[in-house]
Design an enzyme around this catalytic site. Structure first.
Site, short mmCIF file in Angstrom:
data_model
loop_
_atom_site.label_atom_id
_atom_site.label_comp_id
_atom_site.label_asym_id
_atom_site.label_seq_id
_atom_site.Cartn_x
_atom_site.Cartn_y
_atom_site.Cartn_z
N ARG A 50 1.04 10.41 1.35
CA ARG A 50 1.39 11.31 2.44
C ARG A 50 2.61 12.15 2.13
O ARG A 50 3.15 12.83 3.02
CB ARG A 50 1.63 10.50 3.72
CG ARG A 50 0.42 9.70 4.18
CD ARG A 50 0.71 8.92 5.44
NE ARG A 50 -0.38 8.02 5.79
CZ ARG A 50 -0.33 7.12 6.76
NH1 ARG A 50 0.78 7.01 7.49
NH2 ARG A 50 -1.35 6.34 7.02
N GLU B 91 0.85 -1.20 0.00
CA GLU B 91 0.00 0.00 0.00
C GLU B 91 0.89 1.24 0.00
O GLU B 91 1.58 1.51 0.98
CB GLU B 91 -0.91 0.02 1.22
CG GLU B 91 -1.81 1.25 1.31
CD GLU B 91 -2.60 1.29 2.60
OE1 GLU B 91 -2.98 2.42 3.01
OE2 GLU B 91 -2.85 0.23 3.21
N THR C 279 -4.46 6.23 1.98
CA THR C 279 -4.71 7.62 2.36
C THR C 279 -5.37 8.38 1.20
O THR C 279 -5.08 9.54 0.94
CB THR C 279 -3.41 8.34 2.80
OG1 THR C 279 -2.57 7.43 3.50
CG2 THR C 279 -3.74 9.51 3.73
N LYS D 44 -11.20 -1.48 6.28
CA LYS D 44 -10.05 -1.17 7.12
C LYS D 44 -10.57 -0.75 8.50
O LYS D 44 -11.52 0.02 8.61
CB LYS D 44 -9.27 -0.02 6.47
CG LYS D 44 -8.12 0.53 7.28
CD LYS D 44 -7.47 1.69 6.51
CE LYS D 44 -6.33 2.32 7.27
NZ LYS D 44 -5.66 3.39 6.49
#
Length: 206
Positions: free
Chosen positions: A42, A38, A66, A126
């Site tokens: 960020r 993943e 994200t 998640k």
């Protein structure tokens, strides 16, 4: 992806601002037996890192994490992401992914959010931030009600509690950044990343 998660139920998070560093990190994780990655959005260069990994054709299953908006979802798909992970449950992101038949794991941590995800037809989400949201006991409680929902706890997961999470039947995998030590990566010590991946895989298989 489901078959690979059965073999190695761990999804390491890759955060980098240099595509070359990101690729070396992925290769180090693969050397340790972890093949589902993943790439988290960020850093300013996260999209470039994602695309570089995909184009390198390492054989890894590469997703984007994200992801905060449908626009970001469209961009990561254009750059080759095979699945999408969000910190929260965004209706528009879920709808977009479903329209593309793309695996999506929105973040949830309350019964209400799990219910919304279930109503969308999702059966895997998640659980974030796992440590702060009640950890394994909270997952046990949620699983007793949402019996066909599967979870990927992320946030606060480490080698010390990995087995506690993976022992729960409702947990399909654990995500985490402990596998990609920033200190090791900054020092170019990719062997340390491989060692952490091997340790996690041994715990999972044990």
């Amino acid at each position: 992806m489901a078959d690979q998660l059965k073999e190695a139920p761990i999804v390491p998070l890759v955060q980098a601002d240099d595509p070359d560093v990101a690729l070396k990190t992925v290769q180090a994780l693969q050397a340790g037996g972890l093949n589902i990655i993943e790439v988290v959005l960020r850093t300013d260069a996260a999209m470039e890192c994602l695309e570089a990994i995909v184009k390198a054709d390492t054989g890894a299953v590469v997703g984007a994490g994200t992801v905060l908006s449908p626009e970001q979802a469209e961009e990561v798909v254009r750059r080759g992401a095979e699945f999408i992970v969000s910190p929260g449950l965004n209706d528009d992101i879920v709808r977009y992914c479903q329209s593309k038949k793309l695996e999506v794991f929105p973040g949830v941590n309350t019964p209400t959010e799990v219910q919304r995800a279930w109503n969308f037809g999702l059966r895997a989400v998640k659980f974030f931030p796992a440590g702060l949201a009640g950890g394994a006991p909270m997952l046990k409680a949620l699983s007793s009600v949402f019996r066909d929902m599967r979870f990927m706890p992320t946030g606060g997961v480490s080698a010390s509690n990995l087995n506690e999470y993976l022992s729960l039947p409702s947990v399909i995998a654990c995500g985490g950044s402990w596998l990609t030590s920033q200190k090791a990566i900054d020092e170019g010590d990719y062997a340390a990343v491989t060692a952490l991946a091997k340790e996690a895989l041994a715990i999972a298989k044990g």
